[in-house]
Design a protein around this motif. Structure first.
Motif, PDB file in Angstrom:
ATOM      1  N   SER A 137       0.697  -1.496  -0.475  1.00 52.43           N
ATOM      2  CA  SER A 137       0.303   0.437  -0.166  1.00 52.43           C
ATOM      3  C   SER A 137       0.710   1.278   0.183  1.00 52.43           C
ATOM      4  CB  SER A 137      -1.108  -0.285   1.678  1.00 52.43           C
ATOM      5  OG  SER A 137      -1.595  -1.252   1.637  1.00 52.43           O
ATOM      6  N   GLY A 138       2.187   1.335   0.546  1.00 49.05           N
ATOM      7  CA  GLY A 138       2.993   2.518   0.862  1.00 49.05           C
ATOM      8  C   GLY A 138       3.433   2.643  -0.480  1.00 49.05           C
ATOM      9  N   LEU A 139       4.191   1.576  -0.914  1.00 49.38           N
ATOM     10  CA  LEU A 139       4.794   1.868  -2.331  1.00 49.38           C
ATOM     11  C   LEU A 139       3.999   2.243  -4.142  1.00 49.38           C
ATOM     12  CD1 LEU A 139       6.601  -1.627  -2.075  1.00 49.38           C
ATOM     13  CD2 LEU A 139       7.526   0.504  -1.651  1.00 49.38           C
ATOM     14  N   ILE A 140       3.063   1.559  -3.190  1.00 52.32           N
ATOM     15  CA  ILE A 140       1.887   2.045  -4.521  1.00 52.32           C
ATOM     16  C   ILE A 140       1.095   3.422  -4.169  1.00 52.32           C
ATOM     17  CG2 ILE A 140      -0.482   1.755  -5.431  1.00 52.32           C
ATOM     18  CD1 ILE A 140      -0.252  -1.220  -4.598  1.00 52.32           C
ATOM     19  N   LEU A 141       1.005   4.322  -2.997  1.00 53.96           N
ATOM     20  CA  LEU A 141       0.477   5.883  -2.763  1.00 53.96           C
ATOM     21  C   LEU A 141       2.141   6.662  -3.398  1.00 53.96           C
ATOM     22  CD1 LEU A 141      -1.404   5.290   0.528  1.00 53.96           C
ATOM     23  CD2 LEU A 141      -1.673   6.675  -1.859  1.00 53.96           C
TER      24      LEU A 141
END
Length: 429
Positions: free
Chosen positions: A288-292
């Protein structure tokens, strides 16, 4: 709501003494982190209007960190870990004093200030990482980092906007310079308070073992690759907001406001995620953090205007804590397993991990500088972050494999314990 709050306070108080002291120490020091991360870079931008100098400053910081990690390993034989931890916090104020005393921001002066700040981060993170590893276990690390991130993000609401508008309210250039000096003085005071809190803990130095190795288990090399990918983006996560806002908006007040937008929501989210999730959820949190972060980079690259900067900041406020909340427990779990498997000091892995981060940081900074000098700073600010963010997406699959192999290796170690023969003490004699 009041009962819920009481329950959360009771849960915190149920943690070991050193757990609570480390959280409180980091909470106090967190007050100065936005100043170090954001406004020092803004100071360089204001006085040089050259994003490449900001990146060079960051690169000298990153060069000082692994060298100080190594020095810290030797000093731990003779000096209590609390003193080294406190020295790291206080050196950040010393670096700011050096920076503010420069009459001209030439590369030599920026480099000296950067190396001192790198030493500050080196002492701080080397000892903080070891202490966090020592006082937590795989079961409570999500809670530890969720709680820590909650406090950091709340502070990120107050400090950037307060300092940003304080600087901007001064008006004249000479008064703005004085405002930076006042902030530097306050940073020094806060680091002293954080050091006092640190000394309330009963932290013990790591066992004195060899801590320099060049050969590790294959699992560790996979974690080093993950560290390299993390390092690629670290410089941009710290300096990109300052460079973009000072370039596109031009004022520290806007910088502070942009840092604060959405931070309350992010803080609550991080606490809930840290409190409620378990080790098996880490890949989803990390992804989730990487996609954001990738979305933030794409929005900035496509728009590259005031709105793009604001949206970039909003995505980043969620992306960075999500990545950290998942990454550190993954790293520490691997160290837990491999230190048992290979019988090496935990600090040996912490030191070696910093080398992986440094390679990634250097490559990330080099990507920016190549685009800046080969094309323009605008091209670098627009596209370097996109390149890094897309490369970082591979961390999802790398982390998934690391967790799977770490779990299998740990299960093997547990089985070996169970099946190990118990020697008869009489016959042993």
């Amino acid at each position: 709501m009041l009962n819920k709050l009481k329950n959360e306070i009771a849960h915190f108080n149920s943690q070991p003494h050193n757990f609570r002291i480390l959280i409180l120490t980091n909470l106090v020091y967190a007050i100065v982190l936005p100043v170090i991360d954001i406004f020092v870079a803004a100071y360089v931008m204001r006085n040089s209007n050259d994003p490449t100098k900001v990146v060079i400053y960051q690169l000298t910081i990153y060069t000082g960190i692994p060298l100080t990690f190594l020095l810290n390993g030797y000093l731990l034989k003779y000096i209590n870990i609390r003193k080294l931890y406190s020295a790291g916090m206080m050196l950040s104020a010393v670096s700011m004093v050096v920076m503010m005393s420069l009459k001209e921001l030439d590369l030599t002066g920026i480099g000296i200030a950067g190396i001192i700040m790198g030493m500050s981060f080196g002492f701080y993170w080397a000892n903080r990482d070891y202490l966090a590893l020592a006082i937590t276990n795989d079961g409570n690390r999500n809670y530890y980092y969720g709680l820590e991130t909650f406090f950091y993000t709340i502070i990120a609401v107050i400090i950037p906007v307060a300092i940003g508008w304080f600087i901007e309210s001064q008006g004249a250039a000479e008064k703005i310079q004085r405002a930076y000096l006042i902030i530097t003085g306050l940073v020094f005071v806060v680091t002293v308070i954080a050091s006092i809190v640190c000394f309330r803990g009963t932290f013990a130095n790591p066992a004195q073992k060899r801590f320099i190795y060049f050969k590790f288990h294959p699992l560790w090399y996979r974690l080093l690759f993950l560290a390299l990918l993390k390092g690629l983006a670290q410089g941009f996560l710290v300096t990109a907001p300052a460079m973009l806002i000072m370039r596109l908006l031009g004022k520290e007040g806007a910088l502070g406001t942009a840092q604060s937008i959405g931070a309350i929501i992010a803080a609550i989210m991080m606490y809930v995620i840290g409190r409620m999730t378990r080790p098996e959820h880490r890949v989803k949190i990390f992804a989730s953090g990487l996609i954001l972060f990738t979305m933030a980079a794409l929005v900035n690259g496509i728009l590259f205007n005031e709105m793009g900067v604001i949206l970039f900041m909003l995505f980043l406020l969620l992306a960075k804590p999500l990545m950290d909340l998942a990454y550190f427990p993954i790293q520490f779990n691997v160290i837990d397993v491999l230190s048992k498997k290979e019988k090496k000091s935990e600090f040996a892995y912490i030191l070696n991990h910093e080398a992986g981060l440094y390679v990634g940081r250097f490559m990330g900074a080099a990507t920016f500088l190549l685009l800046a000098y080969g094309y323009s700073t605008e091209v670098a600010l627009r596209y370097a972050i996109i390149i890094i963010a897309v490369l970082q997406l591979s961390s999802i699959w790398v982390s998934k494999r690391i967790i799977r192999e770490s779990k299998a290796l740990n299960n093997g170690l547990e089985e070996d314990k169970i099946t190990a023969p118990v020697l008869d003490p009489v016959h042993t004699l």
